[in-house]
Design an enzyme around this catalytic site. Structure first.
Site, PDB file in Angstrom:
ATOM      1  N   TRP A 356      77.968  21.942  42.159  1.00 55.84           N
ATOM      2  CA  TRP A 356      77.139  20.760  41.214  1.00 55.84           C
ATOM      3  C   TRP A 356      77.668  20.978  39.794  1.00 55.84           C
ATOM      4  O   TRP A 356      77.328  20.464  38.995  1.00 55.84           O
ATOM      5  CB  TRP A 356      75.987  21.977  41.459  1.00 55.84           C
ATOM      6  N   GLU A 495      73.705  33.142  42.766  1.00 56.60           N
ATOM      7  CA  GLU A 495      74.090  33.838  44.188  1.00 56.60           C
ATOM      8  C   GLU A 495      74.664  34.616  44.829  1.00 56.60           C
ATOM      9  O   GLU A 495      74.580  35.262  45.810  1.00 56.60           O
ATOM     10  CB  GLU A 495      76.185  32.818  43.694  1.00 56.60           C
TER      11      GLU A 495
END
Length: 800
Positions: A356, A495
């Site tokens: 991203w 994450e």
């Protein structure tokens, strides 16, 4: 501000084997088509110190490995044949001495200088060879910015003392593998096959050709090496084309060896065969001096389009970041089918995949090289069909973009990852980061705002926005007890958290960042549908099967998505507030650097899923993407009041609970703190600036620079500190003071105006618009609007 030559030079003195991989990454040279690490031409790759690598944008190959009793398939950006090799040694009578390298005991001095303005890497070495002899070597290296298929290596030899005979060997090496990341070395890495070498028919060049094993990308490379009047002796070894020269060196007489290399692959347009194209190009290439002139001109033009003027050490680091962004994503990139590689073209970490990171890169490019932004978004559009297929296979409508992308748009996220601390291979659930689709949509919208490219918005952009919005609406399920829609089973930007403690399945519910950005996507998709010309709207609706009921669902979901709160702050996800608190002081005392807290805890047979501890900005990413007014509007659309006190509490909450295990984290925290005018912003800005040069993530920079963080620091000056937004056909500015960066200036390209100049100094803003036949630019500041016509400038006093 007066610039000095040394402000543009990135220099290393001496030779430090422990720092060599880091220097190789930071001294990489590229041109948007390919890049070569700043490795020593005298040294082949080894396990610890030297790692030459050459990578062409978008050149991938797929291999299968047997790991932990499972077959694992990975696609990698391929390390192409090494064009650098050039080594030398002294000959005594008929005996040749050892090859001289930085690791030789004869080395007494080494200086390596990267000229950021010119894109030239210079190396100066001095060897003392005994018998009163000293050999000095000066080397200039160029990856050509004007002709993206060429690279140059000039080596100048001088001797002090008695005359010597020097043997020089230049080569093309096709025996390379992908071995630059230690934790990948258990995986298959031989991506090249059918390596052949030969001599040019009509030139004194040598050539090498090969192909990748599964993607069948054909590679052609040709080298022309000259050493004055000396003739080369050519030989062909297994996978290597070698040319040797014997040179007579005398005091006061410099001998120059020039190596010119051409690289083509079968992915290139307008060629019939990569090898023939490479031979033709190297045969037609002029000499070193003429090639250097055209290379310097190309770099001058780049810097003119991307001027950024910041004083002091921060400015020096920003120039390095600027350089690496420009040579990874140059105007040549606009001709390629490639995305934004998270680690540049500088190494093999993350396998060269596209994540991203364009979210942090395109906002900068939009205002300087919009044609490159458009090409990078077109990469995403070409893979829209694959994203729609992935969504269908997951039982969803619309487009589900992969967290990691490579050649064809399938999900490239590995299923296992290695924890170097424990030595264990663990399941990788990061593919559940579906918010990457929102990043694609965000980039489409911001690019079109900045460039005024309505044609892209109404065609490719609208198609992507529509399908991403469709995915989010279909992913949302209605919860009667909350009277709201929810999105379950995802992973946010953090994450670290990929499951609830003790859960049998991965995924989290109601990630705030995911949900709020999904709302933004749905709202923008509705805006686009309303703004489309009627014929185009009808065409799009017919082709995609969009009906009124689906549009009503988008409107409903965009106003009823659930965002959890706890203790008066936005929760990262539902249940976050119930997790245990981590003993941060205790872990810092035990381990020192706890950026990779997940690896530390896993090695202790624990899991970060149990704690309120984040790897990087997650909720706070909302303050990075959206201005305070836009963020309030999004929460207001959902029926949640978001006042300044709530946001301040949220910022404080996550500041205390983030380990900054990503180079993007310091950038986002610095941006957010600067925008809310908080002390401590500079600490994080400084960390973002030093992330790669100081290798703060502990050895990761040697595997490739962090392109998103580098571009993000440029954008921090361009948009973060100025509050610059491109909306409603105007440039909106709301500058915030950051004492450590109180003076800066830059130029930008805005809707057809080239070279709009902004300069901030001591509470004053200077704006200059270059002469053209374009319309005036409206500049919006808090409480006032000014219009600046082409050829005019103005100075504005900023409110305290």
């Amino acid at each position: 501000m007066t610039e000095r030559i040394e402000d543009w030079i990135w220099q290393y003195e001496g030779y430090d084997p422990a720092e060599e991989r880091l220097r190789e990454s930071l001294c990489t040279l590229g041109n948007g088509y390919f890049a070569t690490r700043g490795a020593a031409p005298e040294c082949p790759a080894d396990d610890e110190v030297h790692y030459p690598g050459t990578y062409a944008a978008g050149c991938y190959n797929r291999l299968t490995s047997q790991i932990a009793e499972r077959r694992v398939e990975n696609e990698d950006m391929v390390n192409l044949p090494d064009w650098l090799p050039l080594r030398y040694r002294l000959k005594d009578m008929d005996e040749a001495g050892e090859w001289l390298t930085p690791d030789s005991g004869a080395l007494v001095a080494l200086r390596q200088s990267l000229d950021l303005r010119s894109g030239v890497l210079e190396r100066n070495l001095r060897y003392e060879a005994g018998g009163g002899r000293a050999l000095t070597v000066r080397q200039l290296r160029v990856v050509h910015m004007a002709d993206p298929h060429l690279a140059l290596l000039r080596t100048e030899f001088d001797v002090e003392g008695p005359p010597v005979v020097l043997e020089v060997e230049a080569a093309l090496d096709g025996t390379v593998t992908n071995a630059g990341v230690p934790r990948y070395r258990q995986l298959n890495s031989a991506h090249l096959t059918h390596v052949h070498t030969g001599d040019g028919e009509t030139t004194d060049a040598v050539w090498l050709r090969c192909r990748t094993t599964t993607s069948d990308v054909r590679v052609g490379m040709a080298a022309r090496t000259t050493a004055g009047s000396a003739r080369a002796v050519t030989r062909h070894e297994a996978g290597r084309a070698v040319q040797r020269f014997v040179l007579d060196l005398r005091t006061g007489g410099t001998v120059t060896v020039d190596k010119t290399v051409a690289l083509h692959t079968s992915r290139d347009p307008a060629i019939s065969d990569p090898l023939r194209a490479a031979l033709d190009r190297v045969g037609r290439a002029p000499g070193f001096d003429e090639l250097l002139d055209s290379h310097l001109t190309a770099w001058d033009q780049l810097w003119c389009r991307a001027e950024l003027d910041v004083p002091g050490e921060a400015g020096r680091i920003l120039r390095l970041h600027h350089f690496h962004v420009l040579q990874t994503l140059s105007p040549h990139t606009a001709d390629l089918d490639v995305g934004v590689p998270a680690r540049g073209l500088h190494g093999e970490a993350y396998r060269g995949h596209v994540f991203w990171d364009e979210l942090f890169v395109l906002p900068y490019l939009n205002l300087h090289f919009p044609e490159v932004s458009r090409a990078l978004l077109t990469y995403r559009h070409r893979r829209l069909e694959r994203a729609c297929t992935a969504a269908r296979e997951a039982g969803r409508a619309g487009a589900m973009y992969p967290w990691q992308s490579g050649s064809d748009g399938r999900e490239e996220t590995q299923e296992l990852h290695l924890n170097p601390r424990s030595g264990r291979w663990l399941p990788d659930h990061s593919r559940l980061q579906h918010h990457v689709g929102s990043a694609v949509a965000y980039n489409v919208w911001r690019y079109c705002e900045a460039s005024g490219d309505a044609e892209f918005l109404h065609t490719k952009g609208a198609e992507m926005l529509l399908q991403i919005a469709r995915f989010w609406a279909d992913s949302a399920t209605y919860d009667e007890s909350l009277a709201r829609h929810r999105i379950r089973g995802v992973v946010g930007p953090d994450e670290y958290h990929d499951a609830y403690p003790g859960a049998a399945e991965p995924g989290l519910d109601d990630n705030a960042y995911t949900n709020v950005t999904a709302v933004w996507v749905l709202a923008r998709a509705l805006d686009v549908l309303r703004a489309l010309p009627e014929p185009r709207r009808r065409e799009l609706v017919e082709r995609t099967g969009l009906d009124g009921g689906e549009i009503e669902l988008w409107e409903d979901v965009s106003r009823t998505l659930y965002v959890p709160f706890h203790e008066g702050v936005i929760s990262q996800f539902e249940g976050y507030g119930d997790l245990a608190e981590l003993d941060w002081d205790g872990y810092r005392a035990r381990y020192g650097d706890i950026r990779r807290l997940d690896r530390i805890l896993e090695a202790e047979d624990d899991t970060v899923n149990r704690y309120q501890a984040s790897k990087q900005a997650d909720v706070l990413m909302l303050g990075y993407l959206f201005s305070p007014a836009e963020l309030r509007s999004l929460f207001g659309r959902l029926g949640y009041p978001l006042d300044a006190d709530t946001w301040q509490r949220t910022v404080d909450h996550y500041l205390r609970r983030t380990s900054h295990g990503s180079t993007l984290s310091g950038l986002v925290h610095g941006w957010v703190l600067a925008r809310v005018r908080r002390a401590g912003a500079w600490k994080f800005v400084r960390e973002a600036l030093e992330g790669d040069i100081a290798d703060l993530q502990g050895g990761t920079t040697g595997e490739g620079i962090h392109l998103g963080a580098m571009a993000g620091t440029l954008d921090l000056v361009q948009r973060g500190l100025t509050g610059l937004e491109t909306r409603g056909g105007a440039l909106s500015l709301d500058p915030v003071p950051l004492p450590e960066l109180s003076e800066y200036g830059f130029t930008l390209r805005y809707q057809g105006h080239w070279g709009v100049r902004l300069r901030m100094r001591s509470g004053r803003l200077h704006i200059g618009v270059p002469a053209s036949d374009r319309s005036p630019i409206d500049i919006e500041l808090p409480g006032r609007t000014v219009s600046v016509a082409p050829g005019e400038s103005c100075d504005l006093t900023l409110a305290e």
